[in-house]
Design an enzyme around this catalytic site. Structure first.
Site, short mmCIF file in Angstrom:
data_model
loop_
_atom_site.label_atom_id
_atom_site.label_comp_id
_atom_site.label_asym_id
_atom_site.label_seq_id
_atom_site.Cartn_x
_atom_site.Cartn_y
_atom_site.Cartn_z
N ASN A 173 29.31 -89.98 14.88
CA ASN A 173 29.77 -89.35 16.12
C ASN A 173 31.19 -89.78 16.49
O ASN A 173 31.60 -90.89 16.16
CB ASN A 173 28.83 -89.68 17.28
CG ASN A 173 27.44 -89.07 17.08
OD1 ASN A 173 27.20 -88.39 16.07
ND2 ASN A 173 26.54 -89.33 18.00
N VAL A 174 31.87 -88.93 17.20
CA VAL A 174 33.26 -89.23 17.58
C VAL A 174 33.37 -90.60 18.24
O VAL A 174 34.30 -91.36 17.97
CB VAL A 174 33.82 -88.15 18.54
CG1 VAL A 174 35.20 -88.57 19.05
CG2 VAL A 174 33.94 -86.82 17.84
N LYS A 175 32.40 -90.92 19.07
CA LYS A 175 32.52 -92.18 19.84
C LYS A 175 32.62 -93.40 18.94
O LYS A 175 33.23 -94.40 19.31
CB LYS A 175 31.35 -92.34 20.81
CG LYS A 175 30.03 -92.56 20.10
CD LYS A 175 28.90 -92.82 21.07
CE LYS A 175 27.66 -93.19 20.29
NZ LYS A 175 26.50 -92.41 20.50
N GLY A 176 32.04 -93.36 17.74
CA GLY A 176 32.22 -94.44 16.77
C GLY A 176 31.66 -95.78 17.21
O GLY A 176 30.70 -95.86 17.98
N ILE A 177 32.30 -96.85 16.72
CA ILE A 177 31.85 -98.21 17.03
C ILE A 177 32.99 -99.19 16.75
O ILE A 177 33.88 -98.90 15.93
CB ILE A 177 30.59 -98.57 16.19
CG1 ILE A 177 29.93 -99.86 16.72
CG2 ILE A 177 30.92 -98.69 14.71
CD1 ILE A 177 28.54 -100.11 16.17
#
Ligand code: B12
Length: 296
Positions: A173-177
């Site tokens: 997902n765009v939000k990533g980590i």
């Protein structure tokens, strides 16, 4: 009992058995005599060219470790004795019981502190080290655009009954980590995230439909080795469904995988704890674009 545990349990208690698992043996090197330091042994870590180390607790090289486990017994003196006996059989001697707490009816949780005489030979440790360059998002996009000349298609899922989607979402997902954006952020990657509890036939079908260059599978639950069984089922299904050369790159990830097991599981790469999307994107480019021979 896990595969790895079975392998070591087969030896434990047998005449001549040392109770060390295959994995431990692979990485530990030779044992020393109890209490002895052995030649070249240091306790302070891999400093100044010392390649054999032992654990550190109170004083350098004292071999002290702490372990925790639960036994299916109610908490009483006998249970505490059982915990010490288990620790002794694990090679912890002397073993000191530092914590015991009833968990629920008939179960007790223990923490044991004590000395092991095992050594670790750092030269014999086997791990999978990154063998490809880490690229930024711009570089990934540029390489895919120039060399592949189409978007690189990625299909991801949690398979089997596993509903732990946080890990695969962190990668996709765009939000990533960890301050990195996920693969959806990469302009030249086309990401299809199927979510939780996807069956293997559904995954194969989606990979065909999306003309997947890579399939990314997450497995977090390891009870009864579900992650290993599911991964083998998945890789076998892809081998059966698609001829060599048409098969997508198969990647699995999750916190409890052994990254050295790619061949056993029939996958191309395993990613473990703390993986970031940038590492995965860089591996995809390496495996599918830059190191791929023309026509392959
Ligand atoms: C959140 C959570 C849940 C949530 C999941 C919500 C969701 N949508 O994901 C809920 C509440 C639903 C849940 C349910 C259950 N859970 Co749970 N859960 C957790 C918990 C607390 C955190 C997991 C997590 O999100 N980690 C954060 C992510 C970012 O880390 P990660 O998954 O490791 O992912 C990273 C890497 O591993 C890697 N990675 C992971 N996947 C992939 C895939 C690819 C392709 C790549 C490249 C990399 C990659 O990259 C990620 C980013 O760095 C853990 C305990 C813990 N502290 O870890 C237990 C834990 C995983 N759960 C556990 C259990 C037992 C369950 C249940 C069976 C409980 C029950 N009795 O109902 C159910 C099972 C549900 C099911 N059908 O799967 C156990 C598993 C034990 C085991 N040995 O298998 C754990 C370890 C807790 C424990 N100590 O007992 N759980």
């Amino acid at each position: 009992m896990s595969e790895r545990t079975e392998r070591s349990a087969g030896r434990e208690g047998m005449p001549g058995g040392n109770g060390m698992s295959e994995r431990t043996e692979r990485s530990a090197g030779r044992e020393s005599t109890p209490g002895g330091n052995g030649t070249g042994v240091v306790g302070a870590g891999a400093v100044a060219g010392k390649r054999v180390v032992r654990p550190y607790g109170d004083t350098t090289g004292d071999g002290m470790v702490q372990v925790s486990f639960t036994l299916p017994v109610p908490h009483d003196k006998r249970a505490e004795g059982a915990a010490v006996q288990l620790a002794n059989r694990m090679g912890i001697d002397p073993a000191m019981l530092v914590h015991a707490k009833p968990m629920s009816d008939g179960f007790t949780f223990f923490v044991v502190y004590g000395r092991v005489n095992h050594l670790v030979d750092l030269d014999q440790v086997q791990v999978v080290e990154r063998d490809f360059p880490l690229l930024g998002a711009k570089e990934v996009n540029a390489v895919v655009k120039q060399r592949l000349r189409r978007k690189l298609s990625v299909v991801g899922a949690c398979i089997g009954t596993d509903a732990h989607t946080v890990g695969i979402d962190a990668i996709l997902n765009v939000k990533g980590i960890a301050g990195e954006k996920g693969l959806e952020y990469y302009r030249e990657l086309k990401v299809t995230n199927l979510g939780a509890q996807v069956s293997v036939p559904e995954l194969v079908e989606a990979a065909r439909r999306e003309r997947a260059d890579a399939v990314l599978v997450s497995q977090v639950v390891t009870q009864r080795d579900a992650h290993l069984h599911n991964t083998r089922e998945m890789s076998a299904a892809f081998r059966e469904a698609l001829p060599a050369g048409k098969r997508p790159l198969l990647i699995v990830g999750g916190p409890r995988f052994d990254e050295t097991m790619t061949a056993e599981l029939g996958v191309d790469r395993i990613f473990g704890r703390g993986t970031t999307p940038g590492e995965v994107a860089s591996y995809l480019v390496h495996a599918l674009v830059t190191s791929r021979k023309a026509g392959a």
